[in-house]
Motif scaffolding. Structure first.
Motif, PDB file in Angstrom:
ATOM      1  N   CYS A 193       1.195   6.979  -6.818  1.00  0.00           N
ATOM      2  CA  CYS A 193       0.073   7.220  -6.911  1.00  0.00           C
ATOM      3  C   CYS A 193      -0.069   8.855  -6.690  1.00  0.00           C
ATOM      4  O   CYS A 193       0.072   9.860  -7.451  1.00  0.00           O
ATOM      5  CB  CYS A 193      -1.682   7.448  -5.949  1.00  0.00           C
ATOM      6  SG  CYS A 193      -2.518   5.560  -6.757  1.00  0.00           S
ATOM      7  N   CYS A 194       0.902   9.377  -5.400  1.00  0.00           N
ATOM      8  CA  CYS A 194       1.288  10.780  -5.635  1.00  0.00           C
ATOM      9  C   CYS A 194       2.377  11.619  -5.703  1.00  0.00           C
ATOM     10  O   CYS A 194       2.352  12.403  -6.364  1.00  0.00           O
ATOM     11  CB  CYS A 194       1.443  10.819  -3.669  1.00  0.00           C
ATOM     12  SG  CYS A 194       0.113  10.122  -2.807  1.00  0.00           S
ATOM     13  N   ARG A 195       3.112  10.280  -6.573  1.00  0.00           N
ATOM     14  CA  ARG A 195       4.810  10.846  -7.083  1.00  0.00           C
ATOM     15  C   ARG A 195       4.748  10.897  -8.524  1.00  0.00           C
ATOM     16  O   ARG A 195       5.552  10.960  -9.293  1.00  0.00           O
ATOM     17  CB  ARG A 195       5.111  10.696  -6.140  1.00  0.00           C
ATOM     18  CG  ARG A 195       5.282  10.863  -4.579  1.00  0.00           C
ATOM     19  CD  ARG A 195       6.067  11.867  -4.534  1.00  0.00           C
ATOM     20  NE  ARG A 195       6.100  12.032  -2.609  1.00  0.00           N
ATOM     21  CZ  ARG A 195       6.723  13.526  -1.707  1.00  0.00           C
ATOM     22  NH1 ARG A 195       6.689  14.742  -2.756  1.00  0.00           N
ATOM     23  NH2 ARG A 195       7.098  13.531  -0.857  1.00  0.00           N
ATOM     24  N   GLY A 213      -5.831  10.802  11.450  1.00  0.00           N
ATOM     25  CA  GLY A 213      -7.442  11.473  12.535  1.00  0.00           C
ATOM     26  C   GLY A 213      -6.639   9.952  13.378  1.00  0.00           C
ATOM     27  O   GLY A 213      -7.046  10.267  14.828  1.00  0.00           O
ATOM     28  N   HIS A 214      -6.581   8.904  13.162  1.00  0.00           N
ATOM     29  CA  HIS A 214      -6.303   7.850  14.029  1.00  0.00           C
ATOM     30  C   HIS A 214      -5.651   8.176  14.612  1.00  0.00           C
ATOM     31  O   HIS A 214      -5.430   7.768  16.638  1.00  0.00           O
ATOM     32  CB  HIS A 214      -6.400   6.522  13.380  1.00  0.00           C
ATOM     33  CG  HIS A 214      -6.624   5.494  14.234  1.00  0.00           C
ATOM     34  ND1 HIS A 214      -6.786   4.768  15.781  1.00  0.00           N
ATOM     35  CD2 HIS A 214      -4.607   4.802  14.958  1.00  0.00           C
ATOM     36  CE1 HIS A 214      -7.138   3.717  16.292  1.00  0.00           C
ATOM     37  NE2 HIS A 214      -5.787   4.095  15.896  1.00  0.00           N
ATOM     38  N   LEU A 252      -7.450   6.086   3.110  1.00  0.00           N
ATOM     39  CA  LEU A 252      -7.054   4.953   4.136  1.00  0.00           C
ATOM     40  C   LEU A 252      -5.689   5.960   5.116  1.00  0.00           C
ATOM     41  O   LEU A 252      -4.929   5.811   6.258  1.00  0.00           O
ATOM     42  CB  LEU A 252      -5.934   3.915   3.739  1.00  0.00           C
ATOM     43  CG  LEU A 252      -7.306   3.266   4.217  1.00  0.00           C
ATOM     44  CD1 LEU A 252      -5.988   1.630   3.511  1.00  0.00           C
ATOM     45  CD2 LEU A 252      -6.976   2.461   5.325  1.00  0.00           C
ATOM     46  N   MET A 253      -4.911   6.890   3.958  1.00  0.00           N
ATOM     47  CA  MET A 253      -4.221   7.767   4.609  1.00  0.00           C
ATOM     48  C   MET A 253      -4.759   9.156   5.927  1.00  0.00           C
ATOM     49  O   MET A 253      -4.227   8.915   7.449  1.00  0.00           O
ATOM     50  CB  MET A 253      -3.248   8.705   3.731  1.00  0.00           C
ATOM     51  CG  MET A 253      -2.464   7.526   2.923  1.00  0.00           C
ATOM     52  SD  MET A 253      -1.037   8.137   1.676  1.00  0.00           S
ATOM     53  CE  MET A 253      -1.510   9.696   1.399  1.00  0.00           C
ATOM     54  N   VAL A 289       0.958  -1.429  -0.038  1.00  0.00           N
ATOM     55  CA  VAL A 289       0.050   0.216  -0.151  1.00  0.00           C
ATOM     56  C   VAL A 289       0.773   1.277   0.068  1.00  0.00           C
ATOM     57  O   VAL A 289       0.601   1.895  -0.617  1.00  0.00           O
ATOM     58  CB  VAL A 289      -1.065   0.009   1.439  1.00  0.00           C
ATOM     59  CG1 VAL A 289      -1.581   1.815   0.980  1.00  0.00           C
ATOM     60  CG2 VAL A 289      -1.595  -0.916   1.122  1.00  0.00           C
ATOM     61  N   LEU A 290       2.149   0.946   1.075  1.00  0.00           N
ATOM     62  CA  LEU A 290       2.974   2.509   0.139  1.00  0.00           C
ATOM     63  C   LEU A 290       3.676   2.653  -0.886  1.00  0.00           C
ATOM     64  O   LEU A 290       3.637   3.364  -1.086  1.00  0.00           O
ATOM     65  CB  LEU A 290       4.430   1.900   1.788  1.00  0.00           C
ATOM     66  CG  LEU A 290       3.969   2.435   2.931  1.00  0.00           C
ATOM     67  CD1 LEU A 290       4.315   1.530   3.926  1.00  0.00           C
ATOM     68  CD2 LEU A 290       3.481   3.727   3.209  1.00  0.00           C
ATOM     69  N   ILE A 291       4.142   1.803  -1.444  1.00  0.00           N
ATOM     70  CA  ILE A 291       4.203   1.377  -2.796  1.00  0.00           C
ATOM     71  C   ILE A 291       2.835   2.151  -4.050  1.00  0.00           C
ATOM     72  O   ILE A 291       3.644   3.346  -4.775  1.00  0.00           O
ATOM     73  CB  ILE A 291       5.285   0.178  -2.933  1.00  0.00           C
ATOM     74  CG1 ILE A 291       5.821  -0.340  -2.631  1.00  0.00           C
ATOM     75  CG2 ILE A 291       5.104   0.377  -4.837  1.00  0.00           C
ATOM     76  CD1 ILE A 291       6.842  -1.656  -2.450  1.00  0.00           C
TER      77      ILE A 291
END
Length: 138
Positions: free
Chosen positions: A40-42, A111-112, A105-106, A33-35
């Motif tokens: 997605c972001c970069r 928030g969590h 999820l991020m 998920v981090l990959i």
């Protein structure tokens, strides 16, 4: 006996558990998920750039995780005919379908973290980069 109330009419929980299991199995582990989030972001990344962005992952593990993501059509690997040869990875259009879920999820995770840290003084000394999941004391 009281009948169960379906909170989401039209939600076929029993029929969808196979899909949930498939998704959880594909995305399980610490890194996939981090990959996906980084790509997605970069955007497109070379292997070494991706390894730097995903802090703590070894080259061997990154290779393994990228292979799984590529086999499942979430990531595309492109070999560039440069000298030396470079390899780039990018999210596929199919992989982009996970983008909103990963971003949610991020946001939920942040928030969590704030909620638990404000409610539990014992973890408030943790740095922002530490994983946080409240567990009962044994």
């Amino acid at each position: 006996m009281k009948a169960a109330v379906n909170r989401h009419p039209g939600c076929d929980y029993k029929g969808k558990t196979r899909g949930l299991n498939d998704a959880m199995e594909l995305l399980q582990g610490k890194w996939k998920v981090l990959i996906i989030a980084v790509l997605c972001c970069r955007g497109r990344k070379r292997f070494t750039e991706l390894q730097q962005e995903v802090e703590g992952i070894s080259a061997r593990m990154l290779t393994r995780e990228l292979q799984v993501l590529e086999l499942n059509q979430l990531v595309q690997r492109t070999v560039c005919s440069t000298k030396p040869v470079t390899v780039q990875y990018e999210i596929t259009p199919y992989g982009k379908t996970l983008e909103q879920i990963v971003m949610q999820l991020m946001d939920w995770g942040l928030g969590h973290r704030r909620r638990i840290m404000s409610a539990t003084l014992s973890v408030s000394s943790l740095p922002d980069s530490s994983p946080l999941c409240a567990q009962p004391d044994n």
